[in-house]
Structure formats: C-alpha cells, structure tokens
Write a protein that holds these residues in place. Structure first.
Motif, PDB file in Angstrom:
ATOM      1  N   LEU A   1       0.865  -1.160   0.056  1.00 19.12           N
ATOM      2  CA  LEU A   1      -0.147   0.075  -0.030  1.00 19.12           C
ATOM      3  C   LEU A   1       0.783   1.163   0.068  1.00 19.12           C
ATOM      4  CD1 LEU A   1      -2.579  -1.232   2.533  1.00 19.12           C
ATOM      5  CD2 LEU A   1      -3.024  -0.535   0.284  1.00 19.12           C
ATOM      6  N   GLU A   2       2.178   1.044   0.068  1.00 18.68           N
ATOM      7  CA  GLU A   2       3.044   2.265   0.074  1.00 18.68           C
ATOM      8  C   GLU A   2       2.832   3.012  -1.287  1.00 18.68           C
ATOM      9  OE1 GLU A   2       5.769   4.846   1.762  1.00 18.68           O
ATOM     10  OE2 GLU A   2       5.154   2.670   2.671  1.00 18.68           O
ATOM     11  N   THR A   3       2.630   4.469  -1.190  1.00 14.95           N
ATOM     12  CA  THR A   3       2.272   5.342  -2.051  1.00 14.95           C
ATOM     13  C   THR A   3       3.495   5.940  -2.879  1.00 14.95           C
ATOM     14  OG1 THR A   3       2.141   7.183  -0.574  1.00 14.95           O
ATOM     15  CG2 THR A   3       0.234   5.948  -1.194  1.00 14.95           C
ATOM     16  N   SER A   4       4.068   5.141  -3.555  1.00 15.95           N
ATOM     17  CA  SER A   4       5.521   5.555  -4.311  1.00 15.95           C
ATOM     18  C   SER A   4       5.295   6.849  -5.124  1.00 15.95           C
ATOM     19  CB  SER A   4       5.664   4.249  -5.377  1.00 15.95           C
ATOM     20  OG  SER A   4       5.053   4.094  -5.911  1.00 15.95           O
ATOM     21  N   ALA A   5       3.918   7.068  -5.773  1.00 14.17           N
ATOM     22  CA  ALA A   5       3.573   8.138  -6.415  1.00 14.17           C
ATOM     23  C   ALA A   5       3.600   9.531  -5.597  1.00 14.17           C
ATOM     24  CB  ALA A   5       2.315   7.896  -7.274  1.00 14.17           C
ATOM     25  N   THR A   6       3.046   9.322  -4.324  1.00 13.66           N
ATOM     26  CA  THR A   6       3.201  10.364  -3.642  1.00 13.66           C
ATOM     27  C   THR A   6       4.368  10.530  -2.900  1.00 13.66           C
ATOM     28  OG1 THR A   6       0.949   9.426  -2.628  1.00 13.66           O
ATOM     29  CG2 THR A   6       2.156  11.149  -1.166  1.00 13.66           C
ATOM     30  N   LYS A   7       5.482   9.711  -3.100  1.00 11.90           N
ATOM     31  CA  LYS A   7       6.848   9.801  -2.499  1.00 11.90           C
ATOM     32  C   LYS A   7       7.444  10.787  -3.987  1.00 11.90           C
ATOM     33  CE  LYS A   7       8.192   6.237   0.188  1.00 11.90           C
ATOM     34  NZ  LYS A   7       9.188   5.194   0.345  1.00 11.90           N
ATOM     35  N   ARG A   8       7.152  10.378  -4.814  1.00  7.82           N
ATOM     36  CA  ARG A   8       7.631  11.299  -5.996  1.00  7.82           C
ATOM     37  C   ARG A   8       7.199  12.675  -5.883  1.00  7.82           C
ATOM     38  NH1 ARG A   8      11.517  12.955  -8.838  1.00  7.82           N
ATOM     39  NH2 ARG A   8      11.332  13.603 -11.030  1.00  7.82           N
TER      40      ARG A   8
END
Length: 299
Positions: free
Chosen positions: A190-197
């Motif tokens: 569920l980690e939001t990689s797009a949010t990190k970006r």
C-alpha cells in the motif's frame, strides 16, 4: 606535451554539452554561461532561491581533466587567484544591470583531484569554496531533479490515482477477527510511491499545509504497509491479529480522512499555473466552508 588550445576547446565543449545541462537537471532557476574574457574567474553564474524565497548567486569555475598536484604548484596558484577573483568581484546581471555578491564558488573538476590539492585550496580560501570532482558529478546526475510544471502535474495525477486505487483495495479487505474468520488482505504494497515522487518534485513549490497533508498520507500508508507484514494469515484468530488489525483500521481511517484533501491538491496543481521563481502554489487542501455555500443558496 598537451596542446593548450585543444584543452581549452575541450573544456568549453564540456561546459556547454555536459555541465550546463546537468545544472538545469539540478533545478537552478537561472544559469548564465559566461566563459570568456569578462568571466572574472567565473565560467558560469547560477541563481537560485532559498527557503524564504530570497535570491542568491553562486558561480562555477570549471576544469576539464584531473587536478593531481601534491604541493602548491603554479597551476594551483593560478586556480586560487581565479577562485578569489570570482568570489570578490560582484556579478553584474547583464539583463537588469544589477550587481550581486557571490555567495559560493564551486570548483568543478571533470576528473580526479588529490586530497593534497583540496587541502591547499581550502586552506587558502574561506568557507565560500566548494569542490566537486567527477565522482560527485555522477552522484549529482542521479540525485538531481528539475521541478517543472509538467512533471509536477504528472506526479500529482499518479498520486491521486494511486491513492484512489489503494482506498478501493483497502475497503475490500476483511478486517474481522472472530474465531474462524479468514483475513483477506491486499496482495501488494500500500506504500504510495507516486506520493513520494510528488513529495520530491513539488515540495519546494507547494504550500506548507499541503506538504503536511502529503506527509500524513505517506505515514498512514507506511503504517498500514508495515502492519501487513505482521498479521499472520490463516483462520486462527488471536490477540496479536486483533491488535494488528485494529492498528491497521486506524491507519486506514487516517488515510481515508485526507483523501479529499489529496484530491484537492491534485486538482489544484493540475488547474493552476506553475509558480514563478521563489513563489509557491496557494493552499489547495483547505476544505470549503459549508456556510459559504449555504449563503449562496439562500441568495
């Protein structure tokens, strides 16, 4: 013996073809390449803004090849003179005619530089000197980013799609823990990689309130993601499963509660012009006041 003219030509080509594009990649707001007779020890002057939106100017002295001196040679004395001149001479902006004090001088060497040469240069200058060698240039190429309207907008869209998909997936989870219940959990992170970006590319130009919302989202997703690895799958419920699922439920509620704010951030970035240098987006995460709509309806 190395041809001086060939070396100079190669250095100019390296600055133009490799170093200047790298500086754009690193996100400097303005880059003036002034390699020539009026350079005052400077090949490039870059302008940027600090966290308060105040402009500052740095300059670069570029050297193509290795700097292998192990003592104070004539070459090092020449470089020291150029560096000091670059720092002490105010930079006159050719477009505005204004003068600016140089904050930092970078000596960028497209090759290796001995520790002895570094120590000599640092000992003969002030805290305004920074030395970058070939290894650090390679690191900068990976670490740098360009904050443009296009990649911020694309990252915002990817973020919202990922958040929406994760919420739908989370709603499909079975969180019951009574005896005999089988937990149905997501099969992927569920980690939001797009949010990190988005956090990486838009943090400097986003309103602080929106940055905090994105940070809460990252934490909630990270919390739920870590819990997934701690819940033993299977039909036998126990106290550890109950505690883990309860914690996961709290993370989900936090995640879901800010989803509307995340959508506003996405829509705001998508529909607003990219901020001017030194400026930020307005706050997008603030929820509309219901009373304002009621007043409009009464009218």
């Amino acid at each position: 013996m190395q041809d001086h003219k060939a070396t100079k030509r190669n250095e100019v080509e390296w600055v133009k073809d490799e170093l200047v594009p790298l500086l754009h990649h690193l996100g400097f707001r303005r880059i003036d390449s002034i390699h020539g007779p009026l350079e005052a020890g400077r090949d490039i002057v870059v302008a940027d803004h600090d966290r308060f939106g105040l402009a500052h100017h740095d300059c670069i002295q570029a050297k193509d090849g290795n700097l292998s001196a192990r003592s104070e040679t004539a070459e090092l004395r020449s470089i020291l003179f150029q560096l000091s001149t670059a720092y002490e001479t105010p930079y006159r902006d050719p477009s505005a005619g204004t003068e600016h004090k140089i904050r930092t001088v970078y000596l960028i060497v497209n090759g290796g530089i001995t520790d002895a040469a570094k120590n000599i240069l640092y000992s003969k200058t002030g805290g305004w000197l920074r030395i970058v060698d070939k290894t650090q240039l390679e690191v900068a190429g990976y670490a740098g980013r360009v904050q443009t309207e296009n990649n911020v907008s694309m990252a915002a869209r990817a973020m919202w799609l990922e958040v929406s998909d994760n919420i739908d997936t989370w709603k499909g989870c079975s969180l019951e823990t009574h005896a005999g219940a089988e937990l149905v959990l997501p099969l992927y992170s569920l980690e939001t990689s797009a949010t990190k970006r988005l956090f990486e590319v838009a943090c400097d130009v986003s309103h602080l309130a929106d940055v905090l919302v994105l940070n809460h989202l990252r934490r909630a997703a990270s919390s739920a993601n870590s819990i997934l690895g701690k819940i033993p799958l299977g039909p036998n419920a126990n106290e550890s499963v109950t505690n883990a699922v309860n914690t996961m439920r709290v993370a989900y509620e936090t995640y879901s509660s800010i989803a509307e704010d995340v959508e506003r951030i996405y829509e705001g970035i998508s529909n607003s012009p990219f901020p001017l240098p030194g400026a930020r987006y307005p706050k997008f995460s603030e929820r509309p006041d219901p009373s304002e709509g009621a007043e409009e309806n009464e009218c």
